[in-house]
Write an enzyme that holds these catalytic residues in place. Structure first.
Site, PDB file in Angstrom:
ATOM      1  N   GLN A  34      -5.085  -1.883   9.716  1.00  0.00           N
ATOM      2  CA  GLN A  34      -5.015  -3.192   9.062  1.00  0.00           C
ATOM      3  C   GLN A  34      -5.738  -4.229   9.932  1.00  0.00           C
ATOM      4  OE1 GLN A  34      -3.556  -3.696   5.962  1.00  0.00           O
ATOM      5  NE2 GLN A  34      -4.295  -5.788   6.045  1.00  0.00           N
ATOM      6  N   ASP A  72     -10.836   2.939   4.219  1.00  0.00           N
ATOM      7  CA  ASP A  72     -11.196   1.526   4.085  1.00  0.00           C
ATOM      8  C   ASP A  72     -12.719   1.364   3.970  1.00  0.00           C
ATOM      9  OD1 ASP A  72      -9.691  -0.697   3.770  1.00  0.00           O
ATOM     10  OD2 ASP A  72      -9.492  -1.189   5.898  1.00  0.00           O
ATOM     11  N   LYS A  75       0.843  -1.206   0.000  1.00  0.00           N
ATOM     12  CA  LYS A  75       0.000   0.000   0.000  1.00  0.00           C
ATOM     13  C   LYS A  75       0.872   1.249   0.000  1.00  0.00           C
ATOM     14  CE  LYS A  75      -3.808  -2.505   2.066  1.00  0.00           C
ATOM     15  NZ  LYS A  75      -4.407  -3.063   3.276  1.00  0.00           N
TER      16      LYS A  75
END
Ligand code: NAP
Length: 304
Positions: free
Chosen positions: A106, A129, A62
């Site tokens: 995450q 996200d 990422k």
């Protein structure tokens, strides 16, 4: 997209997510460069608790792709035994930092942590996200907000390969709030207009459910769950699932048999995974816009 349409030996179009990701990264970079000087650099922040190797690789990728897109990124790594207060303080600090536009925690977090309480601290505008209660609520209500990256990536692949959705039957296998559920909502949205079936582990006769579908998305995490028997000739088959087996990483789709029947299919790897990152970066640029840090989007860049 610069590359030619490729086909499998059986004639199915290969929906090349890696190539579309690369194009997306270039487009984002061009958009950022076209803003000129005088604006802050778009910044993605990631938080990783623990030392899970696949998660470390995802996070590194990422950051690498963010740099290629002309963004900066920052990372906070916490020990596997980090306390709830430590994780929450980290997210609070990033939430309050005006130089940070997108925050990605995450997942999964270690079992001793309360994931919902951590996600609740991510402001909706920085929730790149798209997994917080606020973002999911906005998605359900059809309001402007961040759409979760993997489902958004699936829609981007369908757009790129001009797969019709209006009036088509779509089956999504898997109902998690990360992938299956938001994807079903996206298929049902006005403008996409598919008729959606959401299948899960209690679905009886998955073959029967799928065999009628124009589009099948496997998001169950069950290696080679979807075989040629599930697929109507010419249907589009998209593989989200990732299973680590003795023979390596395997998707939900039995690629070899399905490619002979399908009209279009995603490769594994190189399909939905790269698009998840592309959409994370799209959301990060959009986050900077929502926060008023950079000018609004060009009129042509409206996602679904
Ligand atoms: P999850 O939370 O474990 O959900 C899996 C879903 O699949 C559940 O709804 C489950 O049903 C359903 N399911 C399990 N076995 C099934 C079966 N035999 N038949 C039909 N449905 C079945 O997983 P997730 O987070 O949604 O992720 C799904 C997969 O996508 C995983 O392999 C994950 O690694 C992968 N993934 C890939 C990407 C990417 O970028 N490509 C991104 C995220 C996730 P129940 O609800 O009844 O239990």
């Amino acid at each position: 997209m610069t590359t030619e349409i490729e086909r499998t030996p059986g004639g199915a179009i290969i929906m090349n997510g890696a190539a579309l990701r690369d194009d997306t990264v270039l487009r984002l970079r061009a958009e950022i460069e076209s803003m000129g000087l005088g604006y802050p650099t778009v910044c993605l922040a990631t938080v990783l608790v623990g030392d899970d190797k696949p998660s470390q690789i995802y996070v590194r990728t990422k950051h690498k792709k963010a740099a290629e897109a002309g963004m900066t990124s920052t990372h906070v790594g916490l020990a596997i035994d980090a306390t709830q207060a430590e994780v929450e303080d980290t997210v609070r600090t990033l939430a309050a930092d005006p130089s940070v536009h997108g925050i990605l925690v995450q997942l999964p977090l270690p079992a001793h942590l309360d994931t919902e309480a951590v996600l609740d601290l991510v402001p909706a505008a920085k929730d790149v996200d798209g997994l917080t209660e606020a973002s999911m609520g906005r998605l359900m209500r059809g309001r402007n907000g961040h759409v979760p990256c993997t489902p958004k990536g699936v829609m981007r692949l369908l757009e790129r390969y001009e797969i019709p959705t209006v009036g088509k039957k779509a089956v999504v296998i898997g109902r998690s709030s990360l992938v299956g559920l938001p994807l079903a909502v996206l298929f049902a949205r006005k403008g996409v207009d598919a008729t959606v079936t959401l299948a899960h582990s209690r679905t009886t006769d998955l073959v029967e459910v799928c065999r009628d579908a124009d589009i099948i998305v496997g998001a169950a995490g069950m290696a080679r769950l979807i075989t040629a028997a599930h697929v109507k000739p010419g249907a589009t088959v998209i593989d989200v699932g990732v299973s680590r087996t003795e023979s390596g990483i395997v998707g939900d789709v039995d690629f070899d048999s399905v490619q002979a029947v399908a009209g279009a299919i995603t490769p594994m790897p190189g399909g939905t995974g790269p698009m998840t990152i592309a959409c994370l970066l799209e959301n990060t640029l959009e986050a900077a816009r929502m926060l008023g840090a950079i000018p609004p989007a060009p009129a042509t860049n409206k996602g679904r």
